[in-house]
Every structure is written in C-alpha cells, then in structure tokens.
Design a protein around this motif. Structure first.
Motif, PDB file in Angstrom:
ATOM      1  N   UNK A 259      34.237 -24.360  -2.253  1.00 57.74           N
ATOM      2  CA  UNK A 259      33.588 -24.767  -3.480  1.00 57.74           C
ATOM      3  C   UNK A 259      34.019 -26.172  -3.880  1.00 57.74           C
ATOM      4  N   UNK A 260      33.215 -26.827  -4.683  1.00 54.19           N
ATOM      5  CA  UNK A 260      33.478 -28.222  -5.072  1.00 54.19           C
ATOM      6  C   UNK A 260      33.350 -28.366  -6.582  1.00 54.19           C
ATOM      7  N   UNK A 261      34.283 -29.127  -7.181  1.00 57.17           N
ATOM      8  CA  UNK A 261      34.176 -29.551  -8.578  1.00 57.17           C
ATOM      9  C   UNK A 261      33.868 -31.044  -8.576  1.00 57.17           C
ATOM     10  N   UNK A 262      32.802 -31.441  -9.210  1.00 58.26           N
ATOM     11  CA  UNK A 262      32.441 -32.855  -9.283  1.00 58.26           C
ATOM     12  C   UNK A 262      33.202 -33.514 -10.427  1.00 58.26           C
ATOM     13  N   UNK A 263      33.862 -34.628 -10.097  1.00 55.28           N
ATOM     14  CA  UNK A 263      34.615 -35.383 -11.094  1.00 55.28           C
ATOM     15  C   UNK A 263      34.144 -36.837 -11.085  1.00 55.28           C
ATOM     16  N   UNK A 264      34.407 -37.595 -12.164  1.00 52.08           N
ATOM     17  CA  UNK A 264      33.954 -38.993 -12.213  1.00 52.08           C
ATOM     18  C   UNK A 264      34.607 -39.837 -11.123  1.00 52.08           C
ATOM     19  N   UNK A 265      33.890 -40.864 -10.688  1.00 53.24           N
ATOM     20  CA  UNK A 265      34.455 -41.821  -9.740  1.00 53.24           C
ATOM     21  C   UNK A 265      35.678 -42.481 -10.368  1.00 53.24           C
ATOM     22  N   UNK A 266      36.650 -42.839  -9.523  1.00 52.24           N
ATOM     23  CA  UNK A 266      37.898 -43.403 -10.033  1.00 52.24           C
ATOM     24  C   UNK A 266      37.839 -44.922 -10.068  1.00 52.24           C
ATOM     25  N   UNK A 267      38.322 -45.557 -11.140  1.00 55.27           N
ATOM     26  CA  UNK A 267      38.368 -47.021 -11.180  1.00 55.27           C
ATOM     27  C   UNK A 267      39.317 -47.556 -10.120  1.00 55.27           C
ATOM     28  N   UNK A 268      38.947 -48.691  -9.525  1.00 50.41           N
ATOM     29  CA  UNK A 268      39.791 -49.300  -8.506  1.00 50.41           C
ATOM     30  C   UNK A 268      39.634 -48.693  -7.131  1.00 50.41           C
ATOM     31  N   UNK A 269      38.776 -47.666  -7.018  1.00 47.67           N
ATOM     32  CA  UNK A 269      38.597 -46.975  -5.742  1.00 47.67           C
ATOM     33  C   UNK A 269      37.687 -47.798  -4.839  1.00 47.67           C
ATOM     34  N   UNK A 270      38.054 -47.905  -3.568  1.00 48.23           N
ATOM     35  CA  UNK A 270      37.252 -48.625  -2.585  1.00 48.23           C
ATOM     36  C   UNK A 270      36.202 -47.667  -2.028  1.00 48.23           C
ATOM     37  N   UNK A 271      34.985 -48.149  -1.870  1.00 47.68           N
ATOM     38  CA  UNK A 271      33.886 -47.278  -1.438  1.00 47.68           C
ATOM     39  C   UNK A 271      34.043 -46.840   0.025  1.00 47.68           C
TER      40      UNK A 271
END
Length: 318
Positions: A259-271
């Motif tokens: 199962x997966x929980x969707x969370x917001x993208x993290x600042x400073x994260x490289x794509x």
C-alpha cells in the motif's frame, strides 16, 4: 596498514571497518555518535574514539600514525540541512577541512565522501563529473565545499586525496527509525510491518542506488592502492530506479503488493539522478557493483531477520 575512519560507527563506516579488519588492517574509528550507534561496531577489534572531527585534539589523536584516512563523518540528509544550515556547514565543510589538515600533518592518504546532491538542479543526465554543480540545498552546498577543499589540498599541498561522490547508498546497518531515514530502509520498515509506504510527490523521481558492499569495495581498494585523483569521481554505475519502481520491487521480493500513502513533494529534492560511471570504472576496473535487486534482497533479509532491532540500524551486519 593503519587506517582511520571518521564516522566509523555509522552505516557505511561500520561496514567498511568490518571489511578492513577482515583484511588485516589496524582500524581507528572516530565518531561523535550523533547519528551513529556504538552497537554497529560491537565485536569488532578496532579502536573507537568518541568525539567530533571538529575537536582538534581528538582528531589528531585518532589520525596519529595513520597511513590513510577515510572521511565519512557528516551531518547527512537534505531535510536536516534545511532545518539547521549552519550545523550542516560546520560538520560537513569545516569538519572536512579539519580532517584534511590532520591528514596533511601526518602525511596520510585521504578519501573524502562527497555526494551526488552537488549536481542539484542541473537537469543533465547522466551526471558526469564535468557538469556544472547547482546545489539545491545547504547539505549539497556543504558537500560541494568539502570536495572543493579536498581538491585544493591536493593541488596546493600535494596531498594524496580522492573525493568520491556517493549516490543513494543503501544496505544493512542503515537506520530506519527516524524522520530523516533514507528511502530504502524507510520503505522496507513499513513493508515488513504491514504498513503502507510513504511516497513523496508522484513517485516518478529516480535515483542511482548503490549497495553498501559496492561502496566498501571501492573504499578498501582506494586506501590499499592509495588512489588519488585531481577531480571528484562518481561512486555509482549508471542505474536509474524510480520510487514507484522501488515500491514494486519490494513488493515482488516480499510476495505481496504494498500500500502507498501519498505525501507532498519535499523541498530541495532532486527530481532525477543517474551517474556517469566512466571514471569509477577506469580507476577501479576490478570492482563489480552489486545489482540493485540483489542488494535490495539482502537488505530485506537482514532487516527481517533482526526484526525491530534492525530498525535502529543496530545488530550484526550479515
């Protein structure tokens, strides 16, 4: 050889110390235990010095008589650096300067762990060492400063030095019990507990994962052959796995979908991140990287065999 390992009680450091000892070397480990655990080196016949690389007296004592210094001590994680940029700078940049000066004093060869994060927001793939670095976080900037000081010491003082850019290292002894845990142990922990895994953003961000045994093999050969280079070297071999693919692979190895929980993208994260591996293959032609799925299987088996103990990263490495 007598080898000093900074951050020697940490995830990579403890795995490295074990192999160095198996190969007959004398090992001194220095670690302030801020993100490491002394239990990681339980049973190893090494000299553990508890202290910071920012402590000149402790560092000088640990490096006395060293043939080589492997510098792994750092305040890791982009998120930590966003919360406290100065702490990341002092540990990662100033700390590296202190280690380089200690190594220069005793005439030791030195290997410095940098990070793929230095490439930052540069969109070019694969990441070759001649790309312009565009750090997207204080952590990335501190690692770029660390490797720059390393190359400056080589150029100005003739220090035998090697700066290695590590890419998303994973494997046994990596902690899964805190908010800054890396993605592989965090996902495996949730999966083994029967919990959904937390995916930031759309999950299509990708990484060049490197199993810890591959990193250790390169580090061991670096010190035994006293390898040095005039520019940083990627320690990764050009693979690319998305977070969504990682979720699917863990599910396949466990024999059940996760199962997966969707969370917001993290600042400073490289794509996206994928290494150009030409330099590492040229410098270390005999090192065979552990395939990602094989390393992931070993990691899951290790964490599953130790249960809750493995969540802290503590316990036997194999």
């Amino acid at each position: 050889m007598r080898i000093t390992v900074t951050g020697g009680a940490g995830f990579i450091g403890a795995n490295l110390c074990r192999v160095l000892l198996e190969r007959g070397h004398d090992v001194v480990a220095i670690d302030d235990l801020s993100t490491s655990l002394p239990s990681n080196v339980d049973g190893l016949e090494l000299d553990l010095r508890v202290g910071s690389v920012l402590d000149a007296a402790v560092l000088a004592s640990a490096c006395r008589g060293a043939d080589s210094v492997v510098h792994l001590a750092a305040v890791p994680a982009v998120t930590r650096s966003l919360e406290n940029p100065r702490r990341s700078h002092e540990a990662n940049a100033t700390g590296t300067m202190c280690v380089l000066e200690a190594a220069r004093t005793v005439g030791a060869h030195v290997v410095v762990a940098s990070s793929s994060s230095v490439y930052g927001s540069n969109p070019t793939l694969p990441r070759s060492e001649d790309l312009v670095c565009m750090p997207a976080s204080p952590y990335a900037a501190s690692k770029l400063a660390a490797e720059s000081y390393t190359l400056a010491h080589r150029a100005c003082f003739g220090l035998d030095a090697l700066a290695l850019r590590l890419f998303n290292v994973f494997g046994p002894l990596q902690r899964a019990d805190h908010a800054y845990a890396a993605v592989v142990p965090r996902f495996v922990r949730a999966a083994l507990r029967g919990e959904p895994v937390p995916v930031h953003g759309d999950g299509e961000q990708s990484r060049d994962f490197t199993f810890v045994d591959t990193v250790v093999a390169v580090l061991v050969e670096s010190v035994e052959r006293r390898v040095a280079a005039d520019r940083p070297v990627n320690l990764a071999f050009g693979t690319q796995t998305s977070v969504n693919d990682l979720v699917a692979m863990i599910g396949d190895l466990l024999g059940r979908p996760l199962g997966v929980i969707e969370e917001p993208a993290r600042p400073g994260d490289v794509r996206h991140s994928r290494a150009a591996g030409d330099s590492i293959r040229r410098l270390f032609p005999t090192v065979e990287p552990v395939p990602f799925v094989a390393g992931l299987r070993q990691t899951i088996e290790w964490m599953d065999s130790l249960g809750e103990t493995a969540l802290t990263g503590a316990g036997r490495p194999r």
